[in-house]
Structures are given as structure tokens and as C-alpha cells.
Design an enzyme around this catalytic site. Structure first.
Site, PDB file in Angstrom:
ATOM      1  N   SER A 107       0.851  -1.193   0.000  1.00 19.17           N
ATOM      2  CA  SER A 107       0.000   0.000   0.000  1.00 19.17           C
ATOM      3  C   SER A 107       0.883   1.239   0.000  1.00 19.17           C
ATOM      4  O   SER A 107       2.035   1.201   0.460  1.00 19.17           O
ATOM      5  CB  SER A 107      -0.895   0.009   1.243  1.00 19.17           C
ATOM      6  OG  SER A 107      -1.537   1.266   1.402  1.00 19.17           O
TER       7      SER A 107
ATOM      8  N   TYR B  17      -1.293  -0.953  10.562  1.00 11.47           N
ATOM      9  CA  TYR B  17      -1.451  -1.449   9.192  1.00 11.47           C
ATOM     10  C   TYR B  17      -0.336  -0.899   8.295  1.00 11.47           C
ATOM     11  O   TYR B  17       0.236  -1.632   7.478  1.00 11.47           O
ATOM     12  CB  TYR B  17      -2.822  -1.030   8.674  1.00 11.47           C
ATOM     13  CG  TYR B  17      -3.130  -1.406   7.247  1.00 11.47           C
ATOM     14  CD1 TYR B  17      -3.661  -2.657   6.933  1.00 11.47           C
ATOM     15  CD2 TYR B  17      -2.926  -0.494   6.209  1.00 11.47           C
ATOM     16  CE1 TYR B  17      -3.967  -2.994   5.615  1.00 11.47           C
ATOM     17  CE2 TYR B  17      -3.234  -0.823   4.895  1.00 11.47           C
ATOM     18  CZ  TYR B  17      -3.752  -2.073   4.600  1.00 11.47           C
ATOM     19  OH  TYR B  17      -4.060  -2.405   3.303  1.00 11.47           O
TER      20      TYR B  17
ATOM     21  N   LYS C 129       2.525  -2.972   6.048  1.00 11.08           N
ATOM     22  CA  LYS C 129       2.711  -2.806   4.615  1.00 11.08           C
ATOM     23  C   LYS C 129       4.142  -2.388   4.275  1.00 11.08           C
ATOM     24  O   LYS C 129       4.652  -2.700   3.194  1.00 11.08           O
ATOM     25  CB  LYS C 129       1.697  -1.799   4.063  1.00 11.08           C
ATOM     26  CG  LYS C 129       0.263  -2.317   4.105  1.00 11.08           C
ATOM     27  CD  LYS C 129       0.101  -3.591   3.291  1.00 11.08           C
ATOM     28  CE  LYS C 129      -1.329  -4.062   3.179  1.00 11.08           C
ATOM     29  NZ  LYS C 129      -1.485  -5.261   2.333  1.00 11.08           N
TER      30      LYS C 129
END
Length: 257
Positions: free
Chosen positions: A148, A161, A165
Site C-alpha cells: 500500500s 497497518y 505494509k
């Protein structure tokens, strides 16, 4: 969705795409199948798998569905049992991810941190590791991780998160170095803000949408086919000389955060 793809770069190849019954994963599975691959579609819920498979089969695509929670070893094993029955594995796309809570990284609960790292990083590592007995037999071995844009520029509301990533960027570099001599490429794709259920908090209100668009030089949100096309390129012969790289598909957003 885009119009039917006329390319046939993946005829004769077998692909596994995790979390592929909706959003980016579904678009990737559809694109690879449209280019001729036999695709193993998977997700945690049986109904989602059945619906996705039925939709793709109605297009005449060669897909097989498997229920798979990537955090469970038995489920991962089933994925590779299916690909073996289809003739072996050429392409692995690790797309599954979890984000049980929002907030800054140091505000994350231990349980959320563990789940995020278990699904987003550990499972990606184990899928790649477990794919090797089959993918090493392929002449076209390809592994792609879906990261991401927040792996480069952490988001305050997606703190843990974002870290997970970022870890995939390192996993891509390390695994590509290990497997390069075996002619297996390992790459990564880092999507920007793509119109999916996951991105809804970023675009659900007019103000949030405008704020997001202000950071995207191309002036539009991404769609799932913007990502599926990049993946199809990387796993085809056209991407044969690319390994250890992360392709950012974010409308120019990476340098304007």
C-alpha cells in the site's frame, strides 16, 4: 470494470490469488483469468467464494474456488493442493490483509497488532515459503505481494497497518534476492486510494473525498483495474526482467503526501 482484455499472456499458467472474491483481489483474479491463466480464487467465507467463482465462470473464465483463511495452516495447504491438481503453480499473488482497528501506531492494542502482523506479514511470508515446492518447477515463477502507499507514508489512522505494509517492501527485497538465481521474480504493488470497501472511510464524506483528491496529482481516485493491470504485467513475460521492485500505483500520490 474494464472491457474484456484481448491479451493472452498467461495461457497455460496457474495462479493463486488470496482474498480474491472482492475489490482489488477479485479484479486481479479476473484479469489473470482473462489473460488465459487458470486461477484459484479464495477468501474466508464460502458464500463469497461461490459468488465470485460463479461470476467469473459466467464470463467463460477458468477459475476454481477454495475457502482459505490465510492465517490457518490447513487452509493454506488446501490452496496448494488445488494448484497442484491444476498442474502446478506459476503465479502467487498475496493480497489478503486485515485491519481490525484504526488509530495511530502506538495506540494500537496488542491484539490488533498481533492480528495485523499475523495476516499481513506472517501469512504473506508463509504463503511464499509454502509455494516454493511447486513454483520452483515452473519456468515462469512469479510472486507478487500487495502492499500500500501507506507502506511508504504511514497514515495516522492506519498506524499498525502501515507498518505491516512497510514490512512487505522488505520481504519483497529479501525474497527476490534469494530466488533470483532460480529465475523466480518477486515484486510488490503499492496501491494508492482505490475505490473499494476498504477505502470508504477516506472518501465517504465530501470533505474526506476532496482532501484525498487534493493529494493525488492525477486528480482522481484509483479503480481496481488500475491495480490488476499492473499485476498482470509483472506476472507475464513482459515483466520477466523485473524483480525486487515495488510498483506504486497511486496517481502520483507518493510524492505529494
Amino acid at each position: 470494470m474494464s472491457s474484456l482484455v484481448s491479451a493472452s499472456r498467461l495461457v497455460g499458467r496457474v495462479a493463486i490469488v488470496t482474498a480474491s472474491t472482492d475489490g482489488i483481489g477479485f479484479a486481479i483474479a479476473r484479469r489473470l483469468a482473462r489473460e488465459g491463466a487458470k486461477v484459484v480464487v479464495s477468501s474466508r467465507k464460502e458464500n463469497n467464494v461461490l459468488n465470485a467463482v460463479n461470476t467469473l465462470k459466467k464470463e467463460g473464465l477458468d477459475v476454481t474456488g477454495v475457502i482459505c483463511h490465510v492465517g490457518k495452516a490447513d487452509d493454506r495447504k488446501k490452496l496448494f493442493e488445488v494448484s497442484e491438481k491444476l498442474g502446478g503453480l506459476d503465479i502467487l499473488v498475496s493480497n489478503a490483509a486485515a485491519n481490525p482497528e484504526v488509530g495511530s501506531v502506538l495506540d494500537a492494542s496488542e491484539s490488533s497488532w498481533d492480528k495485523i502482523m499475523d495476516i499481513n506479514v506472517k501469512a504473506a511470508f508463509l504463503l511464499a515459503k509454502d509455494s516454493l515446492p511447486q513454483i520452483r518447477k515452473s519456468k515462469y515463477g512469479r510472486i507478487v505481494f500487495i502492499s500500500s502507499i501507506v507502506g511508504y507514508e504511514p497514515s495516522d489512522i492506519l498506524g499498525a497497518y502501515s507498518v505491516s505494509k512497510t514490512a512487505l517492501l522488505g520481504l519483497t527485497k529479501a525474497a527476490s534476492s534469494q530466488l533470483a538465481r532460480e529465475n523466480i521474480t518477486v515484486n510488490c504493488v503499492a496501491p494508492g486510494i482505490i475505490k473499494t470497501k476498504f477505502s470508504q472511510p477516506l472518501i465517504e464524506s465530501e470533505s474526506a473525498r476532496e482532501e484525498s483528491l487534493s493529494r493525488i496529482p492525477l486528480g482522481r481516485l484509483g479503480n481496481v483495474d488500475d491495480i490488476s493491470g499492473v499485476v498482470a504485467f509483472l506476472v507475464s513475460d513482459d515483466g520477466a526482467y523485473i524483480t525486487g521492485e515495488t510498483v506504486v500505483a497511486a496517481g502520483g500520490m507518493s510524492s505529494h503526501l
